[in-house]
Design an enzyme around this catalytic site. Structure first.
Site, short mmCIF file in Angstrom:
data_model
loop_
_atom_site.label_atom_id
_atom_site.label_comp_id
_atom_site.label_asym_id
_atom_site.label_seq_id
_atom_site.Cartn_x
_atom_site.Cartn_y
_atom_site.Cartn_z
N GLU A 82 54.70 10.08 -11.21
CA GLU A 82 53.62 10.73 -10.48
C GLU A 82 53.87 10.75 -8.97
O GLU A 82 52.96 11.03 -8.19
CB GLU A 82 52.30 10.04 -10.79
CG GLU A 82 51.89 10.23 -12.26
CD GLU A 82 50.61 9.53 -12.63
OE1 GLU A 82 49.80 10.15 -13.34
OE2 GLU A 82 50.42 8.36 -12.21
N HIS A 101 46.77 5.77 -6.19
CA HIS A 101 46.35 6.43 -7.43
C HIS A 101 46.14 5.36 -8.48
O HIS A 101 47.05 4.57 -8.76
CB HIS A 101 47.41 7.43 -7.90
CG HIS A 101 47.17 7.94 -9.30
ND1 HIS A 101 45.94 8.40 -9.73
CD2 HIS A 101 48.00 8.05 -10.37
CE1 HIS A 101 46.03 8.77 -10.99
NE2 HIS A 101 47.26 8.57 -11.41
N HIS A 103 44.03 4.11 -12.37
CA HIS A 103 43.34 4.50 -13.60
C HIS A 103 42.15 3.55 -13.77
O HIS A 103 41.91 3.00 -14.83
CB HIS A 103 44.28 4.40 -14.80
CG HIS A 103 45.41 5.37 -14.76
ND1 HIS A 103 46.27 5.54 -15.83
CD2 HIS A 103 45.84 6.25 -13.82
CE1 HIS A 103 47.18 6.46 -15.54
NE2 HIS A 103 46.93 6.89 -14.31
N TYR A 128 28.52 3.47 2.94
CA TYR A 128 29.94 3.13 2.96
C TYR A 128 30.76 4.09 2.10
O TYR A 128 31.93 4.38 2.40
CB TYR A 128 30.14 1.69 2.51
CG TYR A 128 29.70 0.71 3.56
CD1 TYR A 128 30.53 0.41 4.65
CD2 TYR A 128 28.45 0.12 3.51
CE1 TYR A 128 30.12 -0.47 5.64
CE2 TYR A 128 28.03 -0.75 4.50
CZ TYR A 128 28.88 -1.04 5.56
OH TYR A 128 28.46 -1.89 6.55
N HIS A 168 41.59 11.25 -15.99
CA HIS A 168 42.83 10.61 -15.52
C HIS A 168 42.54 9.49 -14.52
O HIS A 168 42.83 8.34 -14.80
CB HIS A 168 43.73 11.69 -14.91
CG HIS A 168 45.10 11.24 -14.56
ND1 HIS A 168 46.15 12.12 -14.37
CD2 HIS A 168 45.62 10.01 -14.34
CE1 HIS A 168 47.25 11.45 -14.07
NE2 HIS A 168 46.96 10.17 -14.04
#
Length: 210
Positions: A82, A101, A103, A128, A168
Site C-alpha cells: 500500500e 494508514h 485498520h 479536538y 478498509h
C-alpha cells in the site's frame, strides 16, 4: 519535492527509530493488529515506509523500506503493497511529512456503514476532532492492490488530510509522524464515540473553525 521538504532536524536514522517506536505503541494499544496498517515519513529523496507483511508491533528500524517518489524500492525490506497510497498523499499534500494508514476497529466499522455522509463521515462531536482531523470523506471501495485507489486518495487529499477507505480503514497525514499518529488516534476515538452515540440524541459542536 526538494530537500526543503524534508522533516526538519530529523535524520533518516532518527526517523526510522521513531517509526518503530510509534508503530509499537499503536500495536500495543490495539489501534492495529496482525500485519495490518502502515506508516511512512517523507525524506528529501523519497519516503520511508513500513515493509510488506510486517507487524507495526515489531518493526526493525534498519529493515524499514525506502522508496523513491516514483515508487522505486531503494533500501530495506520490500515496501508495503500500500506504499502507493502514501505516495499519492504526498503528491497531493506537499506540506505533510508523514502518513498513517490503519485498520483500526471503530474507524473500519464506520467505513462499512451504509448510511453515512460520503463527504464527511463523522459529525462534529468534539473540538479536538475538528482541530486534529477535520473533514473526513469516504473513498469508494477498491479491491486490495487496485491502483485506481491511489488516484481516488490523491483527489481527496487535495482538500483534506484525513479520509476513510470504504470497508478498509483510515488514511491520515500530518506535519510530523507524531502529528499524524495523534490525528489517527483522534479519528479512531471519534469513530468510537460516534458508534456509542448512535440512536441517542446528541449535542454536536457548534460551527467552529480551528
Amino acid at each position: 519535492m526538494t530537500a526543503a521538504n524534508q522533516a526538519p532536524d530529523d535524520s533518516e536514522r532518527e526517523l526510522r527509530e521513531q517509526m518503530a517506536a510509534r508503530g509499537r505503541s499503536l500495536f500495543e494499544r490495539r489501534f492495529t493488529h496482525g500485519s495490518t496498517g502502515n506508516l511512512s515519513v517523507r525524506l528529501n529523496d523519497g519516503i520511508l515506509v513500513t515493509p510488506t507483511d510486517s507487524s507495526l508491533g515489531s518493526l526493525a528500524p534498519d529493515r524499514i523500506a525506502k522508496v523513491s517518489f516514483d515508487g522505486e524500492h531503494l533500501a530495506g525490506d520490500r515496501p508495503s503493497k500500500e506504499a502507493f497510497l502514501h505516495l499519492s498523499m504526498y503528491r497531493s499534500r506537499p506540506q505533510e511529512f508523514a502518513v498513517v494508514h490503519l485498520h483500526s476497529t471503530y474507524s473500519v466499522a464506520v467505513s462499512c456503514m451504509a448510511e453515512i455522509d460520503p463527504e464527511n463521515v463523522l459529525p462534529p462531536i468534539t473540538a479536538y476532532q475538528l482541530m486534529r482531523v477535520g473533514r473526513c470523506p469516504l473513498v469508494p471501495f477498491y479491491a486490495p492492490g487496485d491502483m485506481e485507489l491511489a488516484a481516488a486518495v490523491g483527489e481527496q487529499a487535495k482538500t483534506t488530510r484525513a479520509m476513510l477507505l470504504a470497508n478498509h480503514g483510515p488514511v491520515i497525514a500530518g506535519k510530523s509522524l507524531a502529528a499524524a499518529v495523534a490525528a489517527a488516534e483522534e479519528l479512531e476515538e471519534t469513530a468510537r464515540l460516534f458508534l456509542l452515540l448512535r440512536g441517542i440524541p446528541t449535542r454536536l459542536v457548534p460551527d467552529f473553525h480551528p
